[in-house]
Design a protein around this motif. Structure first.
Motif, mmCIF file in Angstrom:
data_model
loop_
_atom_site.group_PDB
_atom_site.id
_atom_site.type_symbol
_atom_site.label_atom_id
_atom_site.label_comp_id
_atom_site.label_asym_id
_atom_site.label_seq_id
_atom_site.Cartn_x
_atom_site.Cartn_y
_atom_site.Cartn_z
ATOM 1 N N HIS A 130 57.212 6.933 35.250
ATOM 2 C CA HIS A 130 57.589 6.190 34.039
ATOM 3 C C HIS A 130 56.836 4.857 34.014
ATOM 4 O O HIS A 130 55.799 4.751 33.353
ATOM 5 C CB HIS A 130 59.108 5.997 34.041
ATOM 6 C CG HIS A 130 59.688 5.458 32.772
ATOM 7 N ND1 HIS A 130 59.378 4.224 32.280
ATOM 8 C CD2 HIS A 130 60.590 5.986 31.906
ATOM 9 C CE1 HIS A 130 60.046 4.018 31.154
ATOM 10 N NE2 HIS A 130 60.793 5.073 30.904
ATOM 11 N N SER A 131 57.309 3.848 34.743
ATOM 12 C CA SER A 131 56.703 2.515 34.693
ATOM 13 C C SER A 131 56.700 1.908 36.086
ATOM 14 O O SER A 131 57.747 1.829 36.729
ATOM 15 C CB SER A 131 57.498 1.615 33.739
ATOM 16 O OG SER A 131 57.433 2.138 32.426
ATOM 17 N N ARG A 176 60.627 -3.983 31.339
ATOM 18 C CA ARG A 176 61.473 -3.885 30.148
ATOM 19 C C ARG A 176 60.652 -3.886 28.853
ATOM 20 O O ARG A 176 61.163 -3.577 27.792
ATOM 21 C CB ARG A 176 62.510 -5.019 30.136
ATOM 22 C CG ARG A 176 63.562 -4.909 31.220
ATOM 23 C CD ARG A 176 64.658 -3.892 30.869
ATOM 24 N NE ARG A 176 65.390 -4.343 29.712
ATOM 25 C CZ ARG A 176 65.463 -3.671 28.560
ATOM 26 N NH1 ARG A 176 64.839 -2.510 28.426
ATOM 27 N NH2 ARG A 176 66.148 -4.153 27.548
ATOM 28 N N PHE A 177 59.352 -4.228 28.955
ATOM 29 C CA PHE A 177 58.496 -4.154 27.764
ATOM 30 C C PHE A 177 58.095 -2.721 27.415
ATOM 31 O O PHE A 177 57.520 -2.490 26.347
ATOM 32 C CB PHE A 177 57.232 -5.007 27.936
ATOM 33 C CG PHE A 177 57.506 -6.487 27.897
ATOM 34 C CD1 PHE A 177 57.982 -7.078 26.735
ATOM 35 C CD2 PHE A 177 57.303 -7.277 29.015
ATOM 36 C CE1 PHE A 177 58.248 -8.435 26.689
ATOM 37 C CE2 PHE A 177 57.554 -8.632 28.977
ATOM 38 C CZ PHE A 177 58.047 -9.223 27.812
ATOM 39 N N ASN A 189 63.738 1.964 31.621
ATOM 40 C CA ASN A 189 62.663 1.065 32.064
ATOM 41 C C ASN A 189 63.169 -0.076 32.953
ATOM 42 O O ASN A 189 62.425 -1.012 33.251
ATOM 43 C CB ASN A 189 61.867 0.527 30.865
ATOM 44 C CG ASN A 189 62.733 -0.280 29.904
ATOM 45 O OD1 ASN A 189 63.830 -0.708 30.269
ATOM 46 N ND2 ASN A 189 62.248 -0.489 28.693
ATOM 47 N N ALA A 190 64.427 0.025 33.392
ATOM 48 C CA ALA A 190 64.958 -0.974 34.329
ATOM 49 C C ALA A 190 64.428 -0.697 35.734
ATOM 50 O O ALA A 190 64.098 0.436 36.083
ATOM 51 C CB ALA A 190 66.481 -0.945 34.316
ATOM 52 N N LEU A 191 64.354 -1.763 36.523
ATOM 53 C CA LEU A 191 63.823 -1.667 37.895
ATOM 54 C C LEU A 191 64.852 -1.023 38.827
ATOM 55 O O LEU A 191 66.033 -1.363 38.781
ATOM 56 C CB LEU A 191 63.480 -3.086 38.370
ATOM 57 C CG LEU A 191 62.931 -3.246 39.775
ATOM 58 C CD1 LEU A 191 61.616 -2.496 39.939
ATOM 59 C CD2 LEU A 191 62.726 -4.741 40.074
ATOM 60 N N GLU A 192 64.375 -0.125 39.710
ATOM 61 C CA GLU A 192 65.281 0.525 40.660
ATOM 62 C C GLU A 192 64.922 0.210 42.111
ATOM 63 O O GLU A 192 65.801 0.160 42.965
ATOM 64 C CB GLU A 192 65.273 2.055 40.463
ATOM 65 C CG GLU A 192 65.578 2.527 39.035
ATOM 66 C CD GLU A 192 67.029 2.310 38.617
ATOM 67 O OE1 GLU A 192 67.824 1.802 39.421
ATOM 68 O OE2 GLU A 192 67.372 2.639 37.460
ATOM 69 N N GLY A 245 62.328 10.141 29.596
ATOM 70 C CA GLY A 245 63.462 9.352 29.999
ATOM 71 C C GLY A 245 63.737 9.049 31.442
ATOM 72 O O GLY A 245 64.269 7.987 31.722
ATOM 73 N N ALA A 246 63.413 9.946 32.379
ATOM 74 C CA ALA A 246 63.794 9.615 33.745
ATOM 75 C C ALA A 246 62.896 8.488 34.260
ATOM 76 O O ALA A 246 61.674 8.605 34.277
ATOM 77 C CB ALA A 246 63.678 10.847 34.631
#
Lengths: 414, 414
Positions: free
Chosen positions: B338-339, B369-370, B256-259, B223-224
């Motif tokens: 994560h991504s 987001r995919f 999975n949102a951009l930070e 999750g993180a």
């Protein structure tokens, strides 16, 4: 203040970054160079090993342990050959396990990649040092090798030779590292989250247990094998005798050797005395539960808490059960989850045993001595994993990797 | 004295034994029965949830959290539908991943089997309770569900309904369990080696960190997501804007949102102000490093230790780098694994980014987001694993299993 270990782990991490994208050709060349360097340094390695052996002798260490610690020219040659053999195995890195397109044209590949930095904590066998270093290198991982203090001089000499071999082909010597120091260093390894990606303890049950309980770094448990064999009422009894003798006596000191025999009561009256005859001929000591003792006076008593332990010697325990259900329940209570065997001619019992016994390996009508990376055809193994996550059973090169999803598009949004 | 938790965990273990060999038909029937039972108990569930929501309101809990806690008829219907959807997915248990013969005729099958007892520790979303119970059941595992105290009444009502559904088809209700109690119970779960096979924390970084550090049971981190996107010098800048806006704003509260946006200095002078215009229009707050601030006065300062955190809100950070090497190094320093995304038209840079960035998912010219089990086509997910062992990326039904080697012969010995 940064400790020596943290510095070393950071160095290993840096070295792992370059290694992660090294081609198979580079890694195989390094394996041959490491092998050549071991052979070029045989004299230094044997002298260092001689000091370790002498210290252990003076400390009164048991002869079996001294045998495990001792190197000779042929054992060093064996270490070198092990490295050369690894070069013949396929590179696990880059293997695409699964690849597919989404409806919108995004393509996804699930690809094997190295884990990163692997810590291995092991007991006094200096050949493990070369073995583990080679497996880590071939799978693209840097290694932090924590050998035992009794093999310190040997391990220093072996690691120096391996690092020399890496440098000779232009690779970073920090790919292979010997972690030295007291118990506080093991504690540091176990707390090094983010610096060490996985810890693999190789050795006795107490070492494994201490690492599993103390580590904040993920651990892969290997090696503890309290293996059972159940002789079903329907078994071919000649086959049972052959397999039992092979599993117990072919190499009793290893984890896939048989420790406990479980016999269906309906055949035990004939089968058990016959089995004890054979055990006695072969010098195998026999213990058992009260039902087994009642059937054969030569059987000694198994201590109450003895059923969970590995003998790793020419000894065996016998339990008598009423049926398959009781056998499965008994094995569930005492198994270490390594390898469990049934000898049966009953299809239903075979299927139930295979499905209901919870172990890395379940064997039907075959010797548990086959549970081994080499025997499985994997070519090399780092150990037999007895836990359930990541890897279970013989751990070979693919199990020394993780995966990454590589997702490619041309502008797709959600 | 045996604690309530230990009793409960033993019950789950017993229930897991029967479930492990249940057919797909039995499991799918149970999923439908659980869904029916949720719908039959909507009133009780909503009343219980109302009490939880009222307690949280009285305690002054933030409205976003109250929204996550709140159920309504359509959310309960969604939980039921989720269970029904699981029945349409293939059973992971029994899948043979690899099967081969040894030279001597011994046959080996590597087969997927359930893990056993899965503990899930999660925060205040009662729909996770049904979701996790369904995924565990379909993969053959018993579930110990540790929800948060703020959702206690809701979770009790949901679990009661699920257990009722299990009993209605003759299954053991101890397949699904709610673990109640204070922090000492979480500690008990984390020490329950041998009773609990894996712990999966689902929630914020501090929950995950506490479980990872405190647990002796193996943990899968989920999750993180401190996700970065690098705009390479060669990028199609229109595509970059679209993907950045999608990844940041389509649902900012998810992992999975951009930070953080990382921009190549050679294009930043033009690209950054254009990007900030769009962010401003959309109400996205922008922070950055000193180089970004120098290029656009609307950019605030990112605190020194801010680069490692998830906003999970309509905010973004911007870092300016000189080249791909610096971008990869920057992402290595701050990524949660994560991504990570690159927008590029340069084949070499695409390949280097995909190979050298160490994350569960690496994206090229597509929105992060995919990264989601549903989007990947997996049908259901328990979370996005961000560690390297066992599972990495979206964790679906196959990742909720382990494997077993089943080895069959007709008397072979070594």
């Amino acid at each position: 203040m940064t400790s020596v270990f943290i510095e070393q782990a950071r160095g290993a991490r840096e070295a792992s970054l370059g290694l992660a994208t090294a081609t198979r050709a580079v890694k195989d060349k390094a394996l041959h160079s490491m092998a050549d360097s071991l052979m070029a340094h045989v004299q230094q390695i044997l002298e260092a090993n001689g000091r370790d052996v002498q210290r252990s002798r003076e400390a009164g260490v048991a002869s079996a342990l001294i045998d495990r610690l001792s190197l000779d020219p042929s054992r060093v040659e064996g270490m070198a050959q092990g490295l050369r053999d690894l070069s013949g195995l396929p590179d696990p890195v880059g293997e695409v396990l699964h690849g597919w397109n989404l409806e919108n044209g995004v393509h996804i590949n699930k690809v094997r990649v190295p884990i990163g930095v692997v810590g291995i904590i092991y007991e006094a066998r200096p050949n493990v040092t070369a073995d583990a270093a080679g497996i880590c290198l071939k799978s693209g991982n840097a290694a932090l090798l924590r050998g035992s203090s009794s093999a310190l001089d040997s391990n220093r000499a072996v690691i120096a030779a391996l690092q020399h071999g890496l440098e000779a082909v232009g690779l970073d010597p920090r790919i292979v590292n010997l972690v030295e120091g007291g118990h506080d260093i093991t504690d540091e390894m176990m707390k090094a989250r983010g610096l060490v990606d996985v810890l693999i303890p190789r050795g006795g049950a107490s070492l494994i247990d201490a690492v599993v309980r103390g580590s904040q770094v993920p651990v892969i448990e290997t090696g503890a094998g309290n293996c059972h064999l159940f002789v079903d009422a329907s078994a071919d009894q000649d086959m049972a005798v052959d397999i039992i003798i092979n599993a117990k006596t072919q190499r009793p000191s290893v984890c896939n050797a048989l420790e406990t025999l479980v016999i269906d009561a309906s055949i035990a009256r004939d089968f058990l005395p016959r089995m004890v005859d054979t055990f006695t001929e072969l010098g195998v000591g026999v213990q058992g539960d009260s039902r087994a003792q009642a059937l054969d006076a030569r059987i000694g008593e198994t201590p109450y808490d003895g059923w969970d332990e590995e003998f790793l010697s020419l000894d065996i325990r016998v339990a008598i059960v009423d049926d398959l259900d009781e056998a499965i329940g008994f094995i569930r209570s005492h198994s270490s989850g390594h390898s469990e065997t049934i000898i049966t001619n009953d299809v239903g019992n075979q299927n139930r045993f295979a499905a209901e016994v919870d172990a890395a390996c379940v064997l039907v009508n075959a010797s548990s001595r086959f549970v081994d990376g080499g025997m499985f055809g994997f070519g090399a193994e780092i150990g037999i994993a007895t836990q359930k996550l990541h890897a279970r059973g013989p751990m070979a090169l693919p199990e020394m990797t993780t995966t990454k999803y590589v997702i490619t598009g041309n502008g797709q949004i959600r």
